[in-house]
Design an enzyme around this catalytic site. Structure first.
Site, PDB file in Angstrom:
ATOM      1  CG  PHE A 221      -1.778  -1.187   1.395  1.00  0.00           C
ATOM      2  CD1 PHE A 221      -2.995  -1.330   0.754  1.00  0.00           C
ATOM      3  CD2 PHE A 221      -1.357  -2.208   2.243  1.00  0.00           C
ATOM      4  CE1 PHE A 221      -3.787  -2.447   0.943  1.00  0.00           C
ATOM      5  CE2 PHE A 221      -2.140  -3.328   2.443  1.00  0.00           C
ATOM      6  CZ  PHE A 221      -3.361  -3.465   1.791  1.00  0.00           C
ATOM      7  CG  ASP A 243      -0.670   1.931  -4.187  1.00  0.00           C
ATOM      8  OD1 ASP A 243      -0.606   2.206  -2.977  1.00  0.00           O
ATOM      9  OD2 ASP A 243      -1.632   2.242  -4.914  1.00  0.00           O
ATOM     10  CG  ASN A 271      -5.745  -6.283  -3.747  1.00  0.00           C
ATOM     11  OD1 ASN A 271      -5.390  -7.016  -2.833  1.00  0.00           O
ATOM     12  ND2 ASN A 271      -6.839  -5.543  -3.683  1.00  0.00           N
ATOM     13  CB  ALA A 272      -1.426  -4.906  -0.580  1.00  0.00           C
ATOM     14  CG  ASP A 290       0.522   3.245   5.753  1.00  0.00           C
ATOM     15  OD1 ASP A 290      -0.375   3.293   6.622  1.00  0.00           O
ATOM     16  OD2 ASP A 290       0.955   4.251   5.163  1.00  0.00           O
ATOM     17  CB  CYS A 330      -5.357   5.438   8.972  1.00  0.00           C
ATOM     18  SG  CYS A 330      -5.921   4.796   7.379  1.00  0.00           S
TER      19      CYS A 330
END
Length: 391
Positions: A221, A243, A271-272, A290, A330
Site C-alpha cells: 500500500f 500499490d 492489490n496488496a 500501511d 488509520c
C-alpha cells in the site's frame, strides 16, 4: 443571530469541549439557513458556544468557538496563527506541515496542508465552506502562498450538500507539488488521494528509517513511496513498492528519481492482499503494511479486523527470524487495543513471537484532543519477529 437550546441534561462530552451537537441533543432551535451560524445555550440559558448549522446532518451543529466573538477574517487568522506556531518545530528539516486538522484545531470541516510555498485545502462541510472567502484571504495574508489548491472530495460532501472540487483557487501551481520531508524530496499529487500526501506518517517513517540500514524493504500500500524512500534514506539497499494505483507508483518513481534512488527501487502494480497471497516475501528484511482505512462504521469492524489479521499473518509467516514488521492502521473506529489484538492473533496463528521495537501514532500537526476521541486514529507498530523457540 439564530439560537439553539440544549436539552436539560447536557452531555458531559459537550461541556468538556467536544464541538459536535447531534440532533437528539437539542431541545429547541430556530430555523436557520443551513450553513449559517447559531448560538448554543444550555437549558438554563448559559452560553455554550457559536457554530454552524446543517439540518441535513445528524451532527446538527458544529461549534467553532466557546466565546461570544465574531466569526470573521480576524477570527480565522488567529486560529491559523495559533495552529502554525504549535507546529513550527516540525519544519526543521522539512517544508511541509498540516496547518489545520479540523476539530483538533477548533475548525471542524477544514483541512489545510502546506507543501513548500503551496497550500492544499479541503472544505468538508457546508458550514465551513460558507466562510471560504474569509479562510482563503486569511491564509493568503498569513502565508503568502504561491498557490492554494482546493481538493474537497469524499462521500461526506454530498451529505453536506457540497460538490467535489479540485482546482486552484488562489494563484497557480504544478500538478505535482515538490516539497521536502525529513530531508527527502517528495511530490504531493493534486490528482491523488486526500491532499496529495500523507504527512501523518512523517515520524513513524523516520523511526523506521533509522532501523533500515542494509535491509531489503517491501512497502505494501505504498502510495507514492513515503516509507520506502525513508528506508532508502536510512541505508536500505533496495525497496519494492506495491500499490493498486499505477498513477501512485508513477509519482513514487518520480520521487525516487528526485533523490537518485530509482535504480534501487522495484514498482509493482497489484492489490496488496493478492500480492501477499500469491508471492514469496521471505527475501525481505522489512515488510511495511500501511493500508487505507478498512471501516467507516461499527458494522464493518469485524471485517476490518479480519483484514488486518490476514495482512499481518501473511507478512509474519514470510519474515525470517530477527526481521522487521512495520504495520499501521488509520481506521478510526478501531481502538489500538482491538487492532493490536488482531496482530497478536496473527502471531499466534503463525507460531511466532513479535517484540515491539517502536510504538508510534500521530505527529503534532495531527493532534489528538482528549475530549474529541475522533481525532485519534493512527496506530503504528514495529515488531521484530522471532520463532517461539528462538525467544
Amino acid at each position: 443571530m439564530n439560537s439553539a437550546v440544549l436539552k436539560r441534561n447536557i452531555k458531559k462530552r459537550i461541556s468538556m469541549g467536544h464541538p459536535w451537537i447531534y440532533d437528539n441533543e437539542i431541545e429547541r432551535c430556530e430555523t436557520p439557513i443551513d450553513g449559517s451560524l447559531v448560538d448554543v445555550f444550555t437549558f438554563s440559558g448559559q452560553f455554550v458556544g457559536r457554530g454552524y448549522y446543517n439540518s441535513n446532518s445528524i451532527i446538527r451543529i458544529r461549534l467553532l468557538t466557546r466565546k461570544n466573538v465574531s466569526i470573521d477574517r480576524e477570527f480565522f487568522k488567529e486560529k491559523f496563527s495559533k495552529a502554525y506556531r504549535s507546529r513550527e518545530s516540525l519544519l526543521r528539516n522539512s517544508n511541509a506541515v498540516r496547518i489545520v486538522f479540523g476539530e483538533a484545531d477548533g475548525l471542524p470541516g477544514l483541512i489545510v496542508d502546506k507543501f513548500s510555498d503551496y497550500l492544499v485545502v479541503q472544505f468538508n462541510t457546508l458550514g465551513i465552506n460558507t466562510f471560504r472567502d474569509e479562510i482563503v484571504e486569511s491564509l493568503v495574508k498569513l502565508f503568502n502562498p504561491t498557490g492554494i489548491f482546493e481538493k474537497s472530495e469524499g462521500l461526506a460532501l454530498s451529505k453536506e450538500g457540497l460538490e467535489r472540487k479540485e482546482e486552484w483557487i488562489h494563484g497557480k501551481g504544478p500538478e505535482l507539488i515538490p516539497f521536502v520531508l525529513n530531508g527527502i524530496k517528495f511530490l504531493a499529487d493534486t490528482k491523488g488521494q486526500k491532499t496529495g500526501f500523507f504527512l501523518d506518517q512523517r515520524e513513524n517513517a523516520l523511526r523506521l528509517s533509522s532501523m533500515s540500514g542494509g535491509g531489503r524493504v517491501i512497502d505494501l500500500f505504498s502510495y507514492t513511496g513515503n516509507f520506502a524512500l525513508h528506508c532508502l534514506a536510512g541505508g536500505a539497499r533496495a525497496a519494492t513498492l506495491v500499490d493498486v494505483s499505477q498513477r501512485a507508483l508513477d509519482v513514487a518513481s518520480e520521487n525516487a528519481s528526485l533523490n537518485g534512488w530509482k535504480d534501487r527501487c522495484t514498482f509493482i502494480t497489484a492489490n496488496a492482499f493478492d500480492f501477499l497471497r500469491e508471492s514469496d516475501q521471505s527475501s525481505f528484511d522489512i515488510i511495511v503494511i500501511d493500508p487505507p482505512a478498512m471501516a467507516k462504521s461499527s458494522s464493518s469492524k469485524a471485517n476490518a479486523l479480519r483484514g488486518y489479521k490476514e495482512l499481518n499473518l501473511r507478512a509474519i509467516k514470510s519474515l525470517r527470524s530477527g526481521r522487521l514488521l512495520a504495520t499501521s492502521s488509520c481506521t478510526q473506529i478501531l481502538s489500538e487495543e482491538e487492532w493490536q489484538r488482531s496482530i497478536n492473533d496473527a502471531f499466534q496463528d503463525s507460531k511466532k513471537l513479535g517484540i515491539v521495537s517502536f510504538r508510534g501514532g500521530q505527529p503534532s500537526d495531527h493532534p489528538e484532543v482528549s475530549s474529541i476521541y475522533e481525532t485519534k486514529y493512527l496506530k503504528f507498530l514495529i515488531y521484530r519477529v522471532f520463532g517461539i523457540n528462538e525467544f
